[in-house]
Design an enzyme around this catalytic site. Structure first.
Site, mmCIF file in Angstrom:
data_model
loop_
_atom_site.group_PDB
_atom_site.id
_atom_site.type_symbol
_atom_site.label_atom_id
_atom_site.label_comp_id
_atom_site.label_asym_id
_atom_site.label_seq_id
_atom_site.Cartn_x
_atom_site.Cartn_y
_atom_site.Cartn_z
ATOM 1 N N GLU A 212 0.012 -4.005 11.598
ATOM 2 C CA GLU A 212 1.167 -3.772 10.139
ATOM 3 C C GLU A 212 2.393 -4.230 10.584
ATOM 4 O O GLU A 212 3.386 -4.758 9.902
ATOM 5 C CB GLU A 212 0.826 -2.849 10.470
ATOM 6 C CG GLU A 212 1.017 -2.117 8.735
ATOM 7 C CD GLU A 212 0.634 -0.492 8.813
ATOM 8 O OE1 GLU A 212 -0.048 -0.024 7.722
ATOM 9 O OE2 GLU A 212 1.671 0.132 8.824
ATOM 10 N N CYS B 238 5.972 6.516 4.491
ATOM 11 C CA CYS B 238 4.652 5.380 3.761
ATOM 12 C C CYS B 238 4.146 6.389 2.808
ATOM 13 O O CYS B 238 3.351 5.253 2.297
ATOM 14 C CB CYS B 238 3.704 5.083 4.893
ATOM 15 S SG CYS B 238 4.161 3.999 6.700
ATOM 16 N N HIS C 276 3.597 -4.834 3.972
ATOM 17 C CA HIS C 276 3.525 -5.150 5.177
ATOM 18 C C HIS C 276 3.315 -6.539 5.071
ATOM 19 O O HIS C 276 2.196 -7.470 4.688
ATOM 20 C CB HIS C 276 2.682 -4.642 5.584
ATOM 21 C CG HIS C 276 3.063 -2.925 5.941
ATOM 22 N ND1 HIS C 276 3.943 -2.881 7.247
ATOM 23 C CD2 HIS C 276 2.301 -2.241 5.639
ATOM 24 C CE1 HIS C 276 4.058 -1.793 7.096
ATOM 25 N NE2 HIS C 276 2.944 -0.987 5.729
ATOM 26 N N HIS D 286 4.573 0.200 -0.810
ATOM 27 C CA HIS D 286 5.610 -1.084 0.240
ATOM 28 C C HIS D 286 4.624 -2.404 0.673
ATOM 29 O O HIS D 286 3.899 -1.430 0.995
ATOM 30 C CB HIS D 286 6.029 0.132 1.210
ATOM 31 C CG HIS D 286 5.593 0.502 2.281
ATOM 32 N ND1 HIS D 286 4.611 2.304 1.629
ATOM 33 C CD2 HIS D 286 4.859 1.013 3.486
ATOM 34 C CE1 HIS D 286 3.584 2.479 2.807
ATOM 35 N NE2 HIS D 286 3.790 1.335 3.564
ATOM 36 N N ASP E 245 -4.660 -10.755 0.108
ATOM 37 C CA ASP E 245 -2.778 -11.238 -0.227
ATOM 38 C C ASP E 245 -2.489 -11.221 -1.712
ATOM 39 O O ASP E 245 -2.887 -11.672 -2.694
ATOM 40 C CB ASP E 245 -2.812 -13.168 0.339
ATOM 41 C CG ASP E 245 -1.909 -13.322 0.572
ATOM 42 O OD1 ASP E 245 -1.188 -12.251 1.057
ATOM 43 O OD2 ASP E 245 -1.101 -14.481 0.179
ATOM 44 N N HIS E 246 -1.333 -10.700 -1.243
ATOM 45 C CA HIS E 246 -0.253 -10.593 -2.186
ATOM 46 C C HIS E 246 -1.030 -9.567 -2.974
ATOM 47 O O HIS E 246 -1.038 -8.980 -4.306
ATOM 48 C CB HIS E 246 0.055 -11.532 -3.240
ATOM 49 C CG HIS E 246 0.837 -12.317 -2.730
ATOM 50 N ND1 HIS E 246 0.630 -13.270 -0.913
ATOM 51 C CD2 HIS E 246 2.619 -12.575 -3.062
ATOM 52 C CE1 HIS E 246 1.897 -13.784 -0.917
ATOM 53 N NE2 HIS E 246 3.125 -13.415 -2.072
ATOM 54 N N HIS F 155 0.733 -1.936 0.123
ATOM 55 C CA HIS F 155 -0.247 0.147 -0.315
ATOM 56 C C HIS F 155 0.792 1.456 0.283
ATOM 57 O O HIS F 155 2.016 0.925 0.285
ATOM 58 C CB HIS F 155 -1.194 0.285 1.083
ATOM 59 C CG HIS F 155 -0.305 0.482 1.973
ATOM 60 N ND1 HIS F 155 -1.166 0.171 3.435
ATOM 61 C CD2 HIS F 155 0.659 0.493 3.013
ATOM 62 C CE1 HIS F 155 -0.092 0.344 4.549
ATOM 63 N NE2 HIS F 155 1.027 0.815 4.224
HETATM 64 NI NI NI Z 1 2.413 0.932 5.504
#
Ligand code: NI
Length: 135
Positions: A125, A34, A42, A40, A80-81, A15
């Site tokens: 996160e 961020c 998580h 990036h 996911d992914h 995100h």
């Molecule tokens: Ni983040």
């Protein structure tokens, strides 16, 4: 007698935190790295809690196998992914913070779990940063 049952789950997602109504400089001030334009990722850890009465016939609040399957189909298969900003239409206009993501997950689970119970979602996160939403 109310008991809380819990199930852990996991997904990876990318995100960026960015308010498109603000300047790039202001976004950088609010969200720091961020807001990185190229996203990036998580490793999200999810804990789902259901608090309800023990069913006299089964001895269970809710079948944990059913809960596992619901979390898989409603949450993991969806997120996911994925790139949350791009792949999940809900986040077209909502910033995919852990707060907003926990609300999104809670709403998906609330719609899928047909049981009179309290649902709580805890979303990590990072190992040290996490959010709880109880509806
Ligand atoms: Ni983040």
């Amino acid at each position: 007698m109310k008991v809380t049952i819990c199930r852990k789950a996991h997904f990876n997602a990318a995100h960026k935190l960015y308010n498109k109504n603000l300047s790039m400089e202001r976004n950088r001030e609010i969200f720091g790295k961020c807001s990185n334009e190229n996203y990036h990722g998580h490793n999200y850890e999810l804990i789902v809690k259901l608090c309800g009465e023990i069913n006299k016939d089964t001895g269970m609040v809710y079948d944990l196998g059913d809960l596992k399957n619901i979390i898989k189909t409603e949450i993991e298969d969806l997120l996911d992914h994925k790139n949350l900003n791009i792949d999940i239409p809900y986040f077209n206009d909502i910033i995919p913070t852990t707060e907003n993501l926990s609300v999104f997950i809670w709403n998906k689970l609330r719609n899928a779990i047909e049981l009179d119970c309290e649902i709580s979602v805890i979303l990590y996160e990072t190992p040290r940063n996490f959010v709880e939403y109880t509806g």
